[in-house]
Design an enzyme around this catalytic site. Sequence first.
Site, PDB file in Angstrom:
ATOM      1  CG  ASP A 137      -1.778   5.131   5.054  1.00  0.00           C
ATOM      2  OD1 ASP A 137      -1.624   4.063   5.665  1.00  0.00           O
ATOM      3  OD2 ASP A 137      -2.879   5.508   4.592  1.00  0.00           O
ATOM      4  NE  ARG A 195     -10.612  -1.243   3.672  1.00  0.00           N
ATOM      5  CZ  ARG A 195     -11.105  -1.431   4.896  1.00  0.00           C
ATOM      6  NH1 ARG A 195     -12.290  -2.020   5.039  1.00  0.00           N
ATOM      7  NH2 ARG A 195     -10.449  -1.013   5.955  1.00  0.00           N
ATOM      8  CG  ASP A 225      -5.379   7.848   4.755  1.00  0.00           C
ATOM      9  OD1 ASP A 225      -6.299   8.481   4.179  1.00  0.00           O
ATOM     10  OD2 ASP A 225      -5.572   6.822   5.441  1.00  0.00           O
ATOM     11  CD  GLU A 263      -6.522   5.201   2.551  1.00  0.00           C
ATOM     12  OE1 GLU A 263      -7.540   5.316   3.271  1.00  0.00           O
ATOM     13  OE2 GLU A 263      -5.393   4.957   3.012  1.00  0.00           O
ATOM     14  CE  LYS A 313      -3.151   2.596   3.076  1.00  0.00           C
ATOM     15  NZ  LYS A 313      -4.000   2.554   4.289  1.00  0.00           N
ATOM     16  CE  LYS A 360      -6.505   8.610   8.154  1.00  0.00           C
ATOM     17  NZ  LYS A 360      -7.122   7.499   8.896  1.00  0.00           N
ATOM     18  CG  ASP A 413      -9.807   7.404   6.757  1.00  0.00           C
ATOM     19  OD1 ASP A 413      -8.726   7.369   6.133  1.00  0.00           O
ATOM     20  OD2 ASP A 413      -9.881   7.582   7.985  1.00  0.00           O
TER      21      ASP A 413
HETATM   22  N1  BES Z   1      -4.172   4.438   6.968  1.00  0.00           N
HETATM   23  C1  BES Z   1      -5.320   4.159   7.749  1.00  0.00           C
HETATM   24  C2  BES Z   1      -5.072   3.149   8.862  1.00  0.00           C
HETATM   25  C3  BES Z   1      -4.122   3.587   9.935  1.00  0.00           C
HETATM   26  C4  BES Z   1      -4.592   4.189  11.080  1.00  0.00           C
HETATM   27  C5  BES Z   1      -2.781   3.337   9.826  1.00  0.00           C
HETATM   28  C6  BES Z   1      -3.720   4.554  12.078  1.00  0.00           C
HETATM   29  C7  BES Z   1      -1.911   3.687  10.828  1.00  0.00           C
HETATM   30  C8  BES Z   1      -2.384   4.303  11.958  1.00  0.00           C
HETATM   31  C9  BES Z   1      -6.420   3.592   6.870  1.00  0.00           C
HETATM   32  O1  BES Z   1      -6.460   4.077   5.575  1.00  0.00           O
HETATM   33  C10 BES Z   1      -7.717   3.968   7.504  1.00  0.00           C
HETATM   34  O2  BES Z   1      -7.986   5.133   7.596  1.00  0.00           O
HETATM   35  N2  BES Z   1      -8.492   2.969   7.932  1.00  0.00           N
HETATM   36  C11 BES Z   1      -9.742   3.184   8.558  1.00  0.00           C
HETATM   37  C12 BES Z   1     -10.720   2.204   7.981  1.00  0.00           C
HETATM   38  C13 BES Z   1     -12.161   2.515   8.325  1.00  0.00           C
HETATM   39  C14 BES Z   1     -12.578   3.825   7.728  1.00  0.00           C
HETATM   40  C15 BES Z   1     -13.018   1.394   7.795  1.00  0.00           C
HETATM   41  C16 BES Z   1      -9.557   2.991  10.059  1.00  0.00           C
HETATM   42  O3  BES Z   1      -8.714   2.185  10.457  1.00  0.00           O
HETATM   43  O4  BES Z   1     -10.204   3.688  10.821  1.00  0.00           O
HETATM   44 ZN    ZN Z   2      -4.669   4.689   4.836  1.00  0.00          ZN
HETATM   45 MN    MN Z   3      -7.533   5.891   5.414  1.00  0.00          MN
END
Ligand code: BES
Ligand code: ZN
Ligand code: MN
Length: 496
Positions: free
Chosen positions: A283, A346, A265, A344, A260, A272, A342
């Site tokens: 990220d 996947r 992000d 993204e 990824k 966020k 968010d």
């Molecule tokens: N990049 C984030 C996940 C992340 C969070 C990595 C904190 C490192 C530290 C990912 O893209 C994300 O935002 N995931 C969301 C998914 C949700 C919206 C289904 C999450 O984990 O909240």
């Molecule tokens: Zn992310």
């Molecule tokens: Mn995200």
Amino acid sequence: MQFRNVATPDGTQLDALIVPVFKEGGAASGTPAADRETAEWVAREQGSSSKIFSTATHLRQRDGGQATRLVVVAAGRREEYDIQRAWEVVSAGIRALWSSTTKTVGVALETQALPGAEAVQAAVEGVHFALWRPDTHRTVEDENPLPPIEDVLFIVGDAHVDSDQAIRCGIAVGEAVNWARSLANEPANLMTPTHVAAEAAELAKSAGLQIEVLDEDACRALGMGSFLSVAHGSDEPAKFIVLRHHGRAGDGYDLAIVGKGITFDSGGISIKPAADMHLMKFDMSGAAAVLAGASAIAKLALPLNLIAVAPCTENLPGGHATKPGDVFTSMSGKTVEVINTDAEGRLVLVDGVTYAHRQGAKRIVDVATLTGAIAVALGRHYAGVFGRPDEFVEEVRQAGEVSGERIWPMPLSDEYRDDIKSDIADIKNSAGREGGAIYGAAFIDAVVDADVEWAHLDIAGVAWYDTDRTFSPKGPQGPAVRTIVELASSIASRRR
Ligand code: BES
Ligand code: ZN
Ligand code: MN
């Protein structure tokens, strides 16, 4: 820096000597007889045997020569000592030498709890890990300069250790891990997808890898609607980076690694909160890991064919950005509904995985800082692994164990697959907070054909530390590189 193996440091004037001491009191098996008692005493007196990785420094006067800085590192319980402990202990010891003028350092190795060659490789990696620093954009003089280490002597006592190969592997992996950390550490304005592609090109050149960088038009022509949907909100052009290593005769790939590469992000329209958003520059740690891993595999000339894929883009809100509810068609042909912009990672990974499969890969590992939920589930000491079949997941977990990275298997079953069915399209990219890491995996699973062995590593909890640890400064940790190299190496040796 030169690394070598010695039975004892006799005749070499050491500026410093690192000695791991176990919680029960004993020093590492390779500890020179002359230092053993002092090291064990220091550990006892300074209580450094209690808290794992804590260090205590003691100046040991030598007859005639200069004093040696004796660094005692708490190594935890002997029965728990493993490869990960081994590199962390050495890193903690070398970090205790920051600000010193150490040029020649001895490291007493534990070669009873671990095979000698593995102890050597772990130690080489630990030395590299310790000599990385995060403050690359500081213009003022260093308050805490790196030690000018030139020679590292691994002291093994009477153990017979064939270390040449171990040192070669340790250097390749150690450098790759630090390369990945450096990329993840760079701010997003200086590490856009274009910058990542340029770094990858330089890396490919130095390692002897083939590189291909697909621009957005090329990705569109391949039908990567899911990957490109993430790029819609950004003015920075997305880059789909591909590295190839042909280490054996014949076509096909024995392993594909897909990372990824979200260079920033923000969450997109599902934006966020501001707190800690600046950290979302890391990220792209998955992309950094697969690029770095490929470089080590190429430098070691491992006899397998490997393809590394890094779909890179920013995730920003903007006039063209994806809106919650939008639907796109992925390269696999499956349609995806974006519930939450968010989620993204996947979206970019499904097209990366499909690309790798179409290139002929039947074994695919993806690596991603995919979900905050994996840190809720496992904390910050284990990455999560998902996939199918179970045997392949176990192989990846074991590659982690052997190479010094903790990875824990997570469930993935049809109930979860059902939960991400979309009302309007084939699949949706979010199913709420509970079990969040599993739904991330289930989404990628939807594009993985039955004839493919696939594992998904969620490294979101381990890619970045928020606080210093004795063996590492807070910041990027470069996870998954070791596991990737070890997995490639075991696949390559099985082929022979
Ligand atoms: N990049 C984030 C996940 C992340 C969070 C990595 C904190 C490192 C530290 C990912 O893209 C994300 O935002 N995931 C969301 C998914 C949700 C919206 C289904 C999450 O984990 O909240
Ligand atoms: Zn992310
Ligand atoms: Mn995200």
